[in-house]
Design a protein around this motif. Structure first.
Motif, PDB file in Angstrom:
ATOM      1  N   THR A   1       0.829  -1.199   0.000  1.00  0.00           N
ATOM      2  CA  THR A   1       0.000   0.000   0.000  1.00  0.00           C
ATOM      3  C   THR A   1       0.867   1.253   0.000  1.00  0.00           C
ATOM      4  O   THR A   1       1.868   1.312   0.712  1.00  0.00           O
ATOM      5  CB  THR A   1      -0.912   0.036   1.238  1.00  0.00           C
ATOM      6  N   VAL A   2       0.467   2.236  -0.786  1.00  0.00           N
ATOM      7  CA  VAL A   2       1.082   3.554  -0.760  1.00  0.00           C
ATOM      8  C   VAL A   2       0.140   4.475   0.015  1.00  0.00           C
ATOM      9  O   VAL A   2      -1.003   4.695  -0.392  1.00  0.00           O
ATOM     10  CB  VAL A   2       1.294   4.121  -2.177  1.00  0.00           C
ATOM     11  N   GLN A   3       0.612   4.985   1.143  1.00  0.00           N
ATOM     12  CA  GLN A   3      -0.181   5.935   1.915  1.00  0.00           C
ATOM     13  C   GLN A   3       0.182   7.342   1.448  1.00  0.00           C
ATOM     14  O   GLN A   3       1.318   7.786   1.593  1.00  0.00           O
ATOM     15  CB  GLN A   3       0.083   5.764   3.408  1.00  0.00           C
ATOM     16  N   LEU A   4      -0.792   8.035   0.899  1.00  0.00           N
ATOM     17  CA  LEU A   4      -0.589   9.354   0.312  1.00  0.00           C
ATOM     18  C   LEU A   4      -1.087  10.444   1.250  1.00  0.00           C
ATOM     19  O   LEU A   4      -2.119  10.297   1.903  1.00  0.00           O
ATOM     20  CB  LEU A   4      -1.338   9.459  -1.014  1.00  0.00           C
ATOM     21  N   TRP A   5      -0.331  11.537   1.299  1.00  0.00           N
ATOM     22  CA  TRP A   5      -0.833  12.696   2.038  1.00  0.00           C
ATOM     23  C   TRP A   5      -0.349  13.962   1.344  1.00  0.00           C
ATOM     24  O   TRP A   5       0.648  13.938   0.619  1.00  0.00           O
ATOM     25  CB  TRP A   5      -0.418  12.648   3.511  1.00  0.00           C
ATOM     26  N   LEU A   6      -1.085  15.041   1.534  1.00  0.00           N
ATOM     27  CA  LEU A   6      -0.760  16.320   0.914  1.00  0.00           C
ATOM     28  C   LEU A   6      -0.630  17.380   1.990  1.00  0.00           C
ATOM     29  O   LEU A   6      -1.482  17.491   2.874  1.00  0.00           O
ATOM     30  CB  LEU A   6      -1.835  16.724  -0.094  1.00  0.00           C
ATOM     31  N   ARG A   7       0.463  18.157   1.894  1.00  0.00           N
ATOM     32  CA  ARG A   7       0.718  19.284   2.816  1.00  0.00           C
ATOM     33  C   ARG A   7       0.773  20.558   2.006  1.00  0.00           C
ATOM     34  O   ARG A   7       1.588  20.681   1.085  1.00  0.00           O
ATOM     35  CB  ARG A   7       2.044  19.064   3.543  1.00  0.00           C
ATOM     36  N   ASP A   8      -0.084  21.510   2.344  1.00  0.00           N
ATOM     37  CA  ASP A   8      -0.113  22.799   1.669  1.00  0.00           C
ATOM     38  C   ASP A   8       0.343  23.878   2.636  1.00  0.00           C
ATOM     39  O   ASP A   8      -0.233  24.033   3.714  1.00  0.00           O
ATOM     40  CB  ASP A   8      -1.516  23.105   1.158  1.00  0.00           C
ATOM     41  N   ASP A   9       1.360  24.648   2.248  1.00  0.00           N
ATOM     42  CA  ASP A   9       1.984  25.603   3.162  1.00  0.00           C
ATOM     43  C   ASP A   9       1.497  27.035   2.959  1.00  0.00           C
ATOM     44  O   ASP A   9       1.055  27.412   1.876  1.00  0.00           O
ATOM     45  CB  ASP A   9       3.506  25.577   2.983  1.00  0.00           C
ATOM     46  N   ASP A  10       1.628  27.829   4.036  1.00  0.00           N
ATOM     47  CA  ASP A  10       1.521  29.291   4.036  1.00  0.00           C
ATOM     48  C   ASP A  10       0.096  29.838   4.131  1.00  0.00           C
ATOM     49  O   ASP A  10      -0.130  31.013   3.858  1.00  0.00           O
ATOM     50  CB  ASP A  10       2.193  29.920   2.804  1.00  0.00           C
ATOM     51  N   ALA A  11      -0.866  29.040   4.530  1.00  0.00           N
ATOM     52  CA  ALA A  11      -2.230  29.547   4.644  1.00  0.00           C
ATOM     53  C   ALA A  11      -2.346  30.541   5.793  1.00  0.00           C
ATOM     54  O   ALA A  11      -1.787  30.336   6.873  1.00  0.00           O
ATOM     55  CB  ALA A  11      -3.212  28.404   4.862  1.00  0.00           C
ATOM     56  N   ILE A  12      -3.072  31.615   5.563  1.00  0.00           N
ATOM     57  CA  ILE A  12      -3.414  32.545   6.643  1.00  0.00           C
ATOM     58  C   ILE A  12      -4.876  32.970   6.579  1.00  0.00           C
ATOM     59  O   ILE A  12      -5.466  33.335   7.599  1.00  0.00           O
ATOM     60  CB  ILE A  12      -2.515  33.806   6.639  1.00  0.00           C
ATOM     61  N   ALA A  13      -5.479  32.932   5.385  1.00  0.00           N
ATOM     62  CA  ALA A  13      -6.845  33.419   5.223  1.00  0.00           C
ATOM     63  C   ALA A  13      -7.488  32.723   4.030  1.00  0.00           C
ATOM     64  O   ALA A  13      -6.794  32.151   3.178  1.00  0.00           O
ATOM     65  CB  ALA A  13      -6.847  34.934   5.004  1.00  0.00           C
ATOM     66  N   PRO A  14      -8.816  32.765   3.939  1.00  0.00           N
ATOM     67  CA  PRO A  14      -9.483  32.196   2.770  1.00  0.00           C
ATOM     68  C   PRO A  14      -9.076  32.930   1.484  1.00  0.00           C
ATOM     69  O   PRO A  14      -8.949  34.147   1.472  1.00  0.00           O
ATOM     70  CB  PRO A  14     -10.972  32.419   3.061  1.00  0.00           C
ATOM     71  N   THR A  15      -8.842  32.166   0.442  1.00  0.00           N
ATOM     72  CA  THR A  15      -8.579  32.720  -0.891  1.00  0.00           C
ATOM     73  C   THR A  15      -9.266  31.820  -1.903  1.00  0.00           C
ATOM     74  O   THR A  15      -9.633  30.676  -1.605  1.00  0.00           O
ATOM     75  CB  THR A  15      -7.073  32.769  -1.215  1.00  0.00           C
ATOM     76  N   ALA A  16      -9.402  32.317  -3.121  1.00  0.00           N
ATOM     77  CA  ALA A  16      -9.986  31.500  -4.181  1.00  0.00           C
ATOM     78  C   ALA A  16      -9.132  30.265  -4.446  1.00  0.00           C
ATOM     79  O   ALA A  16      -9.657  29.172  -4.689  1.00  0.00           O
ATOM     80  CB  ALA A  16     -10.128  32.332  -5.456  1.00  0.00           C
ATOM     81  N   ALA A  17      -7.801  30.428  -4.380  1.00  0.00           N
ATOM     82  CA  ALA A  17      -6.908  29.294  -4.626  1.00  0.00           C
ATOM     83  C   ALA A  17      -7.051  28.241  -3.531  1.00  0.00           C
ATOM     84  O   ALA A  17      -7.068  27.032  -3.814  1.00  0.00           O
ATOM     85  CB  ALA A  17      -5.465  29.771  -4.711  1.00  0.00           C
ATOM     86  N   LEU A  18      -7.164  28.674  -2.289  1.00  0.00           N
ATOM     87  CA  LEU A  18      -7.335  27.710  -1.204  1.00  0.00           C
ATOM     88  C   LEU A  18      -8.662  26.983  -1.362  1.00  0.00           C
ATOM     89  O   LEU A  18      -8.739  25.757  -1.157  1.00  0.00           O
ATOM     90  CB  LEU A  18      -7.267  28.407   0.150  1.00  0.00           C
ATOM     91  N   SER A  19      -9.711  27.686  -1.722  1.00  0.00           N
ATOM     92  CA  SER A  19     -11.010  27.041  -1.928  1.00  0.00           C
ATOM     93  C   SER A  19     -10.926  26.005  -3.048  1.00  0.00           C
ATOM     94  O   SER A  19     -11.536  24.929  -2.959  1.00  0.00           O
ATOM     95  CB  SER A  19     -12.075  28.087  -2.261  1.00  0.00           C
ATOM     96  N   ARG A  20     -10.170  26.310  -4.071  1.00  0.00           N
ATOM     97  CA  ARG A  20      -9.996  25.345  -5.169  1.00  0.00           C
ATOM     98  C   ARG A  20      -9.304  24.082  -4.674  1.00  0.00           C
ATOM     99  O   ARG A  20      -9.683  22.960  -5.047  1.00  0.00           O
ATOM    100  CB  ARG A  20      -9.207  25.993  -6.306  1.00  0.00           C
ATOM    101  N   LEU A  21      -8.300  24.252  -3.812  1.00  0.00           N
ATOM    102  CA  LEU A  21      -7.609  23.097  -3.251  1.00  0.00           C
ATOM    103  C   LEU A  21      -8.540  22.292  -2.348  1.00  0.00           C
ATOM    104  O   LEU A  21      -8.582  21.055  -2.410  1.00  0.00           O
ATOM    105  CB  LEU A  21      -6.383  23.570  -2.459  1.00  0.00           C
ATOM    106  N   LEU A  22      -9.299  22.980  -1.514  1.00  0.00           N
ATOM    107  CA  LEU A  22     -10.236  22.297  -0.621  1.00  0.00           C
ATOM    108  C   LEU A  22     -11.317  21.568  -1.403  1.00  0.00           C
ATOM    109  O   LEU A  22     -11.795  20.509  -0.981  1.00  0.00           O
ATOM    110  CB  LEU A  22     -10.853  23.304   0.342  1.00  0.00           C
TER     111      LEU A  22
END
Length: 246
Positions: A19-40
């Motif tokens: 099994t490959v256990q996958l995880w994603l880490r996204d850095d530098d969040a401070i506030a809602p943005t359109a890009a963050l919403s796209r990732l979510l």
């Protein structure tokens, strides 16, 4: 070809019962943005847990409100304020010893407290050093501050004083376009990392920075999720599972 190589690697894992256990880490969040919403939205679409590394000094209550109804999202501690304290002759580093050990540890304690207070049960005691750098002398102090694990970039080293849950594929071309790196190169790196696995479970961490994503970055993420989400060898896991794994 590299995408097919990655798929062949996953197929080989499946045939061997690994099994490959996958995880994603996204850095530098401070506030809602359109890009963050796209990732979510990718997280929701593919039912894939993600970890947001938020900057404690600057994180806004609006970010906490955005994440409160998203159980697949964890929030880690991204240093304190993402400020460089190293001289120009050194690589950028917030968590070096330039200010003295005591000052840095105090900020790390404060950072964990603020993330826990702001994000509640979304918070995880995972330290993500800005620029993926931290002075080795600080590592032994992290458990006493309440940190369970550390996440930087690169292969996990053995026998560290704190659990390592690293990322292994960085999708951003920091030294060139500062946008998404070519898809074939990213898949080649993922294949190379998985090729070193010789146990029943191998972790693969993907590192993103939503604030600088361009079309190439989003295209890779769309393709990567589509390829892995339904593959029998792949399991997208919350970072807490990796933090507490033996």
């Amino acid at each position: 070809m590299s995408r097919q190589q990655f798929l062949d690697t996953l197929n080989a894992y499946a045939e061997d019962g690994r099994t490959v256990q996958l995880w994603l880490r996204d850095d530098d969040a401070i506030a809602p943005t359109a890009a963050l919403s796209r990732l979510l939205d990718l997280s929701k679409r593919w039912n894939a847990p993600m970890t947001i590394a938020a900057i404690p000094a600057d994180a806004k209550i609006e970010l906490a409100r955005l994440l409160i109804d998203l159980p697949l999202i964890s929030v880690a501690v991204h240093g304190w304020d993402h400020t460089n304290h190293a001289p120009a002759s050194e690589k950028k580093q917030e968590l070096g010893l330039h200010r003295g050990e005591e000052a840095v540890l105090a900020r790390l304690a404060e950072g964990l407290e603020r993330i826990a207070g702001l994000f509640g049960d979304r918070a995880v005691p995972l330290l993500v050093p800005p620029w993926n750098r931290i002075a080795p002398a600080l590592l032994g102090h992290l458990p006493s501050l309440g940190y369970v694990a550390l996440s930087v970039f690169g292969p996990e080293r053995e026998e560290t004083p704190v659990k390592l849950v690293n990322t292994h594929v960085d999708i951003i071309d920091w030294k060139g376009t500062r946008g998404g790196r070519p898809m074939d190169i990213l898949y080649a790196e993922a294949s190379a990392h998985l090729g070193t696995g010789n146990t029943q479970s191998t972790n693969l961490g993907v590192l993103t920075h939503h604030l600088v994503h361009d079309d190439a970055a989003w295209d890779f993420l769309d393709d990567f999720f589509a390829l892995t989400a339904g593959h029998p060898a792949c399991q997208w896991v919350p970072v807490s599972a990796l933090m507490h794994a033996r």
